[in-house]
Design a protein around this motif. Sequence first.
Motif, mmCIF file in Angstrom:
data_model
loop_
_atom_site.group_PDB
_atom_site.id
_atom_site.type_symbol
_atom_site.label_atom_id
_atom_site.label_comp_id
_atom_site.label_asym_id
_atom_site.label_seq_id
_atom_site.Cartn_x
_atom_site.Cartn_y
_atom_site.Cartn_z
ATOM 1 N N ALA A 80 0.847 -1.120 0.074
ATOM 2 C CA ALA A 80 -0.030 -0.021 -0.069
ATOM 3 C C ALA A 80 0.984 1.135 -0.007
ATOM 4 N N ASP A 83 2.365 1.859 -3.511
ATOM 5 C CA ASP A 83 1.306 2.406 -4.347
ATOM 6 C C ASP A 83 1.056 3.865 -4.182
ATOM 7 N N LEU A 84 0.933 4.307 -2.988
ATOM 8 C CA LEU A 84 0.705 5.715 -2.679
ATOM 9 C C LEU A 84 1.890 6.453 -2.964
ATOM 10 N N SER A 87 1.815 7.371 -6.431
ATOM 11 C CA SER A 87 0.820 8.439 -6.949
ATOM 12 C C SER A 87 1.311 9.825 -6.451
ATOM 13 N N GLN A 390 -5.898 5.337 -2.068
ATOM 14 C CA GLN A 390 -4.606 4.878 -1.598
ATOM 15 C C GLN A 390 -4.065 5.265 -0.181
ATOM 16 N N THR A 391 -4.448 6.396 0.189
ATOM 17 C CA THR A 391 -4.109 6.801 1.610
ATOM 18 C C THR A 391 -4.974 6.061 2.426
ATOM 19 N N ILE A 393 -6.368 3.086 1.911
ATOM 20 C CA ILE A 393 -5.978 1.702 2.063
ATOM 21 C C ILE A 393 -4.782 1.612 2.831
ATOM 22 N N ARG A 394 -3.728 2.639 2.708
ATOM 23 C CA ARG A 394 -2.649 2.411 3.647
ATOM 24 C C ARG A 394 -2.808 2.461 5.080
#
Length: 444
Positions: A80, A83-84, A87, A390-391, A393-394
């Motif tokens: 996670a 990915d963040l 982005s 994504q924030t 999700i993390r």
Amino acid sequence: MSDMLSIGASGVRAYQTALTTTSENIANAGTAGYAKRVATTREVAVATSGMTTAANGMGVTVSGIARSGDAMRSADVRAAGADLARSEAGAVWLDRIEGALTGNKLDERLTAFFNAATTLSADPSASAPRATMLQAAASVANSFAATGAALDGAIADLDASADAGTGQLNTLSASLAKVNAGLGRVAAGTSGQAALLDERDRLLEAMSALTDVAVQFDSFGRVSVKGGAGGPLLVQGDRPAIATYARGSDGAVSFAVYGIDGSHILTPSGGALAGMAEGAARLADARRELDTIAAAFVEGVNAVQAGGADLDGNAGTDMFEGDSAASMKLVLSDPRGIAAAAAGAGPRDNGNLTALAALRKDGAFESDVTTLTTGNASALAGRRAIAEVQTTIRAHAIAARDTVSGVNIDEEAVDLIRFQQAYQASSRVIQVARETLDTLFNIR
């Protein structure tokens, strides 16, 4: 009595260790990357003479310091985070492009230039509208040049950031190799091992913020790291690799890794390096499109100038020069040199300005700049929206990990009281044993 003393002493030692471990947990409740420790105890068993079985009831001992952790949940946090980071890094350079395209108001300057030509067509021999048009031409040239320079500056900054990113990755790889070496020497079930495992996981998380990583553990907790699934080795045992960054003559960027099993291309699909690679491609595309618009504008305006006559009846000369946005500049200095009239017509003729109006329509310079700007803005908005998801999700991944490895102050406070009472009770056992022995020794 001696058994009672040894049992009490074992309890004091064990619960002192448990108290120390609990205190360490409380003290590090806010320390990033700290996984709570648990002092695991077991009953002391002593083999009796002539028997193969063990006799219990000889006290308690600490069998080790267990570190709370979940490899799968830690891997989720790394994924996670990668990915963040991609982005967020990509958004940085999209934002730089937006600043370059909008900060110099290129679209407005182009519109002002063509509008000034329309105004001049109403009175081609007047000095004031000629001066206004030449001033607008200077503003267009300056805006193209400033926009091109801003994009070039962003590219230079990206190169510096990518160099720094690979340097940081190399530092993390070297540190992780040292941790691997330490894990090979430290005794299992000790506070030292737990501290090294914390540092290992912290380094892995930091590496995944730069590039996605594939991780494999051995029985000692040592880790081998690859740059993505099937990618090159970044760390193996106590050997770190070296990552490099380069920009080719065509503007394409690349990462490479060497030092463990030869040289290999690193193609990050996550982490800040992946975002930088994406940003580099977008910056190169934006500069190429802007240069195309600038070159077409210079060529088109100069061609119109060459096809008409200036205020003195002479053939028009170039108004601009430059084959890219950054190199564009105004070379016509006299407003009388604007070729408003058709060749051979009088000074009050505006026939050649009609050709400039046609160039405005056919060249679509204003709409091309608008399309470039709005396309980038749309990509930036999309990237920011993805980063927001994504924030979340993390954050959820971190929360799930911390339910296993995080320190719960309330639980630790309960354990602190429990171990304190056990420690005091063990101390009381020793005291009672001593008092009993003293009583026996005083019997006459």
